[in-house]
Structure formats: C-alpha cells, structure tokens
Write a protein that holds these residues in place. Structure first.
Motif, PDB file in Angstrom:
ATOM      1  N   MET A   1      51.396  58.518  38.659  1.00  0.00           N
ATOM      2  CA  MET A   1      50.524  57.537  39.319  1.00  0.00           C
ATOM      3  C   MET A   1      49.065  57.929  39.070  1.00  0.00           C
ATOM      4  O   MET A   1      48.651  59.053  39.347  1.00  0.00           O
ATOM      5  N   HIS A   2      48.287  56.948  38.578  1.00  0.00           N
ATOM      6  CA  HIS A   2      46.877  57.181  38.326  1.00  0.00           C
ATOM      7  C   HIS A   2      46.066  56.995  39.616  1.00  0.00           C
ATOM      8  O   HIS A   2      46.346  56.099  40.406  1.00  0.00           O
ATOM      9  N   ARG A 111      52.583  49.303  43.820  1.00  0.00           N
ATOM     10  CA  ARG A 111      53.835  49.652  43.161  1.00  0.00           C
ATOM     11  C   ARG A 111      53.483  50.421  41.893  1.00  0.00           C
ATOM     12  O   ARG A 111      53.144  49.822  40.858  1.00  0.00           O
ATOM     13  N   GLY A 112      53.508  51.730  41.972  1.00  0.00           N
ATOM     14  CA  GLY A 112      53.089  52.534  40.828  1.00  0.00           C
ATOM     15  C   GLY A 112      51.614  52.357  40.571  1.00  0.00           C
ATOM     16  O   GLY A 112      50.769  52.688  41.403  1.00  0.00           O
ATOM     17  N   ASN A 113      51.275  51.791  39.421  1.00  0.00           N
ATOM     18  CA  ASN A 113      49.871  51.576  39.056  1.00  0.00           C
ATOM     19  C   ASN A 113      49.482  50.097  39.067  1.00  0.00           C
ATOM     20  O   ASN A 113      48.498  49.711  38.437  1.00  0.00           O
ATOM     21  N   VAL A 114      50.232  49.279  39.809  1.00  0.00           N
ATOM     22  CA  VAL A 114      49.965  47.840  39.860  1.00  0.00           C
ATOM     23  C   VAL A 114      50.083  47.352  41.295  1.00  0.00           C
ATOM     24  O   VAL A 114      50.944  47.808  42.051  1.00  0.00           O
ATOM     25  N   ARG A 115      49.209  46.427  41.682  1.00  0.00           N
ATOM     26  CA  ARG A 115      49.391  45.690  42.928  1.00  0.00           C
ATOM     27  C   ARG A 115      48.722  44.322  42.787  1.00  0.00           C
ATOM     28  O   ARG A 115      47.768  44.135  42.029  1.00  0.00           O
ATOM     29  N   MET A 116      49.233  43.364  43.517  1.00  0.00           N
ATOM     30  CA  MET A 116      48.705  42.006  43.502  1.00  0.00           C
ATOM     31  C   MET A 116      47.786  41.811  44.690  1.00  0.00           C
ATOM     32  O   MET A 116      47.905  42.495  45.705  1.00  0.00           O
ATOM     33  N   PHE A 155      45.304  40.930  39.918  1.00  0.00           N
ATOM     34  CA  PHE A 155      46.106  42.149  39.887  1.00  0.00           C
ATOM     35  C   PHE A 155      45.188  43.357  39.734  1.00  0.00           C
ATOM     36  O   PHE A 155      44.259  43.332  38.922  1.00  0.00           O
ATOM     37  N   ASP A 156      45.443  44.397  40.501  1.00  0.00           N
ATOM     38  CA  ASP A 156      44.788  45.685  40.322  1.00  0.00           C
ATOM     39  C   ASP A 156      45.645  46.539  39.399  1.00  0.00           C
ATOM     40  O   ASP A 156      46.813  46.818  39.703  1.00  0.00           O
ATOM     41  N   LEU A 157      45.067  46.960  38.287  1.00  0.00           N
ATOM     42  CA  LEU A 157      45.770  47.796  37.309  1.00  0.00           C
ATOM     43  C   LEU A 157      45.065  49.149  37.263  1.00  0.00           C
ATOM     44  O   LEU A 157      43.904  49.241  36.844  1.00  0.00           O
ATOM     45  N   PHE A 158      45.743  50.182  37.695  1.00  0.00           N
ATOM     46  CA  PHE A 158      45.147  51.508  37.791  1.00  0.00           C
ATOM     47  C   PHE A 158      45.366  52.293  36.499  1.00  0.00           C
ATOM     48  O   PHE A 158      46.491  52.412  36.008  1.00  0.00           O
TER      49      PHE A 158
END
Length: 204
Positions: A1-2, A111-116, A155-158
C-alpha cells in the motif's frame, strides 16, 4: 500500500489541470415566443476550453473533506441566430474567469491504492480582462460574474510519492448571465445560464 499514512495529515495541497466543454442554456423571452421578435431561431453551441489551478484540502473525518480550488479557466460559448430576413449570424463569447470552487468531498473506504469519491458545492466566478459590459448594438453582452452549482465524482489513485485523481464534474449556472438591452441578439432571450462539463486531473 502506497502512502498508508496519507489520511493522518489533515491538510493537503496540490494542483490540477482540466479540460471542459461549455455552452449556454437559454430561456426565450415573451417576444420570441409570440413571434414579434426579428429572430426565429436562437441556438446555443458548445465549445471546448481548459483550466488550471491549485488545491487546498482539509480532512474533516474518515469520509469527508473540504476542498478549495482557486483556478483560472478559459471558456468559449457561442449562439447562432437566424432572422426573419433570411440572414444568419453567430455571437461568440470568449471568456477568462477567475474561479473559487468550494466543494465537500465524500470518500469511500480505501481499497488498496484506490478509492472512489463524490463532490458537491458552489463555484463563484469573476471574468477578467473583458470589456463586454460596454454598450454595443452589434454584440450580445453577458455579465462578468457567475455562480454555479457543482457536482461530480472521481477516483483517488495512490502512488509512491503522489496521489492522482481523475474527476468528472458537472456545473450548472444559477445566475442569469444575460445583459438585456435593445440589441437584436438579446431581445429574444430572457435568461442565459452557463452549463459546463469538465474532466480534471488532480495531483496531491
């Protein structure tokens, strides 16, 4: 996870780039409806534009944050007229606005490195570098102040060193932008409201 500790910091800064597609929504005047106006067709047309700005986000809770996005945006809107004499003409309005959207962001669980997320709020805008308020019989004049309702999702992309957020947002003007005068381009109109769809890429 970033960046697992990202949400532990309450304040975040960044910048964004945006492309937009905008047009006017019009409401006809009574003279156009009853046929006494010289124009028999008034059709707004859309055009692409762009914008860029900065982000300041303050996290309120696990799911909510407040965002302020001072920015500049370029818009091009036009209206096509057809008159009873058989002539056709286009009124094109190119505008540069300083904007200050104030938005509330609702975030899902990560969820991991993504969220809406979803956003909503208001955007006051001020046009700069314009002389459209000057009276002219051969121009359609619009106000240099606008106020819109904003809503959208993204979407947030980490990643390791940055969070990238693609976002689709819709904007509906609640202020009448039309300056009514004796011009043949404004007599057939009662209201002009801005309508914009924008696709943005945020970097935080």
């Amino acid at each position: 996870m970033h960046q697992p500790d990202y949400d532990e910091r309450s304040l975040h800064y960044g910048f964004f780039l945006a492309g937009n597609y905008t047009k006017f929504n019009r409401k006809y005047s009574q003279s156009f409806v009853n046929g006494s106006d010289t124009a028999f067709a008034i059709n707004p047309a859309g055009a692409p534009g762009f914008g860029l700005g900065f982000i300041a986000s303050y996290i309120l809770s696990k799911h909510f944050e407040v965002r302020v996005l001072p920015s500049g945006a370029f818009y091009e809107r036009s209206i096509n007229y057809r008159f009873n004499q058989g002539t056709e003409t286009e009124q094109r309005i190119e505008s540069t606005f300083l904007e200050l959207p104030l938005l509330v962001k609702y975030r899902s669980n990560r969820r991991g490195n993504v969220r809406m997320y979803m956003v909503g709020g208001f955007k006051p805008s001020l046009e700069i570098g314009s002389n459209r308020r000057e009276r002219s019989q051969d121009r359609l004049r619009t106000d240099n102040v606008d106020l819109t309702v904003e809503y959208g999702f993204g979407f947030d992309l980490f990643y390791s060193f940055v969070k990238v957020s693609p976002e689709l947002r819709f904007s509906h003007g609640i202020k009448n932008m039309l300056i009514s005068d004796s011009s043949p381009y404004s007599r057939g109109l009662d209201r002009l409201n801005s309508h914009t769809i924008s696709l943005s890429l945020f970097f935080e």
